[in-house]
Design an enzyme around this catalytic site. Sequence first.
Site, PDB file in Angstrom:
ATOM      1  N   CYS A  83       0.826  -1.219   0.000  1.00 48.06           N
ATOM      2  CA  CYS A  83       0.000   0.000   0.000  1.00 48.06           C
ATOM      3  C   CYS A  83       0.854   1.261   0.000  1.00 48.06           C
ATOM      4  CB  CYS A  83      -0.931  -0.002   1.205  1.00 48.06           C
ATOM      5  SG  CYS A  83      -1.846  -1.541   1.340  1.00 48.06           S
ATOM      6  N   HIS A 336      -9.179   3.367  -1.356  1.00 48.99           N
ATOM      7  CA  HIS A 336      -7.755   3.004  -1.318  1.00 48.99           C
ATOM      8  C   HIS A 336      -7.323   2.319  -2.605  1.00 48.99           C
ATOM      9  CE1 HIS A 336      -3.891   1.860  -0.023  1.00 48.99           C
ATOM     10  NE2 HIS A 336      -4.188   0.762   0.637  1.00 48.99           N
TER      11      HIS A 336
END
Lengths: 399, 472
Positions: A83, A336
């Site tokens: 991420c 996200h």
Amino acid sequence: MGTIKDKVAIIGMGCSKFGERWDASPEDMIIEAAYEAYEDAGITPDDIQAAWVGTLRSGEAGGIVADALKLKQIPITRVENWCASGHEALRNAAFGVASGMYDIALAVGYEKLKDTGFGGLGVGRGQNPVLQPKATAPSYFSFIANRYFHAHGIPEDEGKELLARIAVKNHHNGTMSPKAHFQKEITIEQVMKAPIIAWPLGLFDCCPTTDGAACAIICRADLAKNFRQDPIYIKGIGFAVDSMLPMVRPGFNYLGFDANRAAAKQAYEQVGISNPRKELDLAVVHDCFTITEMVIYEDLGFTKPGHAPEEVRAGTFTLEGELPVNTDGGLKSFGHPVGASGLRTAYEIYKQLQNKAGPRQVKDAELGLCHTLGGPPQVSCVTILGNASPTLGVPHKRG
Amino acid sequence: MSGISAIGAYIPMYRLPREAFKQAWGTGGAGERSVASYDEDTTTMAVGAALDALNAGSREGVDAVFFGSTTPAYAEKQTASMIAVACDLPAGVRTVDFGGSLRAGTNALLAALDAVQAGSSRKALVVAAETRKGYPRSDFEQNLGDAAAAVMVTKSGAAVEVVESVSMSHEIVDVWRLDKDRFVRSWEDRFNITEGYEYAVKAGVKELLKKAKLTPAEISKAVVYGPDARNHAALVRSLGFDPAKQVQDGLFGTVGNTGAAHALLLLVAVLEQAKAGDRILVASYGDGCDALLLQVKQPPVKARAVSMHLAAKRTLASYDRFLLYRGIMETNPEQPSRVEPYAAATVTLRDQRYTLRLHAAKCNKCGTVTHPPQRVCYTCRAKDDFTEVRIADKPGSIFSYTRDNLAGGPEPPVVNCIVESDEGQCRLFCIMTDVDPMTVKIGARVEFTFRRMHEGGGFINYYWKVRPLLGG
């Protein structure tokens, strides 16, 4: 070890609309973010000397950026670090420019999650096919939540209500972010009653599955004012990777992440921050789940270990609070798109430090922190940006 | 003389009351049947029974695994080799699968007795397991049950000596499955019973008693295979045994007919209660009859055996769940990115020591225990200086957990958890099974159980899950 402090500046940024972009390909979103950044910086594609691109799994190599933007015969490198991939693009571009090799570099991050047919990041982890076949991101962070509640003697209902306050805060901030996936107020009751994804995390405790791209133009600090009067300077970058998946690491206490603590320490040392809660004006952190934001308060030193619950109740991290966190609504509102998120967090800090954040503007913001936590989770990046001009020698002329 | 030194059993935790069949189809018998869960098959149940026998006695010196079933997980690929590895037996033990007949369990037992008697094996583990399926609405559907049983065959000093045996073939088409069949087929019941079951078992038992020069009255307990309660009761009476005193309950009201495992399961149930001096007759059926006479010198060593597994049970919520767990009914297919779990035969072989054998690494320098085993110690960085320790044989505790509704699978939520093992206080990521998800708590005691994980790569990927510690 050296420092990145004041060596490079961000002279332009762009961010696509985040959301379920059924209409847009990865290339479309890269173009959307990049052309906003070109315009913001007042440059043309020909000014870019090198590029770094972060994506978890929406494309390979640097070619997609070259193809989308028609960047020709320059080095373009794909980076991937879970991420933190977008942050990694920013970081590599910053170091590329700081090395003296390039004057201007492009950092771009993107992810196309809505082409998979699955409302999440996927199921199953690890190299061996049987070790974690039913692991999901919500599972990993639910382990933290249940352990956090257990260790601090927080009853489940009370714990869920604490987490709900974080979701409500971030959704509220998101109503002021036109580019966010969601711009909708929610109530504590809604969060508490939402379907459970992975106990104790319900639907509103989890960030949505989203498409998006974001982009930064990195420039030598001494050249930055040739492009604009309000460049934003990189004051510090910390990056840490845990050894062994925390979940099966001997002695892991499940109350926070060592990688966060280490990355923050590196960044604070570069900037000279000793009390982040007082010295930072705002932070945009990796609230992939509400519990993640709660332990990040402690990991990044915004409060002492075990004190996050009382800070949440006191409203310390609301827009009006002592240290506003996730002023743009965070991952909770933006979603996200993995590779994009690191640069999206930087985009918010950049806009805030230029006093261009509209109704969510933090007054007199000078120093802001952006953060991503990646993987199972294992990888953490903390970048600190500031609008104070470094003391520099005579700037070079543009070109 | 070769005989039995240790016993073990495994009955899946789920039971379906036969009332559920009545609700579904209008006819249903009394009692309940056992149902293997969606993550169980004959391999996993066999491992459960084998570990029960091994934990009761000693793992030392086991040099053969003989497995019997008509429902092995693979049509082409051995089960005994998987049992040996999951039970952490040494590489290269002799492994044999027996199949094709409902006598496969006793066929395996007789072969093991012969091997030990002949000296080609010193200590042979015999395991039988079964998960036969009946057509929906058939009698088989409710009469069959799923279970496994294991006995350890040794020569010198066996607690239970096998003093006589006969094995006779009887070619008949009464109950069968073709290669392509999922469900048991059969001819007319009256024909099957009179010309098959009754004919063969009577002949076998008569021959055994004749060879042993015994009358039915001299048998302490008769263990007789039966297709169902009614035909079992009729046959044992006609054999001359007193059903109240001399006949081991066929477990039809609690487990069901477990096919090739049935005679061994009933034998384990008898031996669990046996006293020195007991004389036990065992008769199985399937294309003939195997009959054995056992003399109890002392009770064999046991751990859980049948009684503890019978007591530990969870009622299956509905007939639908039975269809789902046994793979008879499909539910909504999982979303695209979850459909094909990653798997590779290469990795499965390479990682066998820590997946199938569940070994962790214990650092020789600082004692840190890690799973998966780490070549470089996490704590002290000692390189390639560790001892492998087996995690699976001791319980553990839940360190943290969640109920995951996103992970998919046949029965959401998936209980993902972090387990701290008693052996080495090692942290493992495990799925919890055989549990009401709402009852899971931090600190709960759990045991490791060998299960099917998925069919990635087109083969069965086995690994260990945890479940509530039986009797814990």
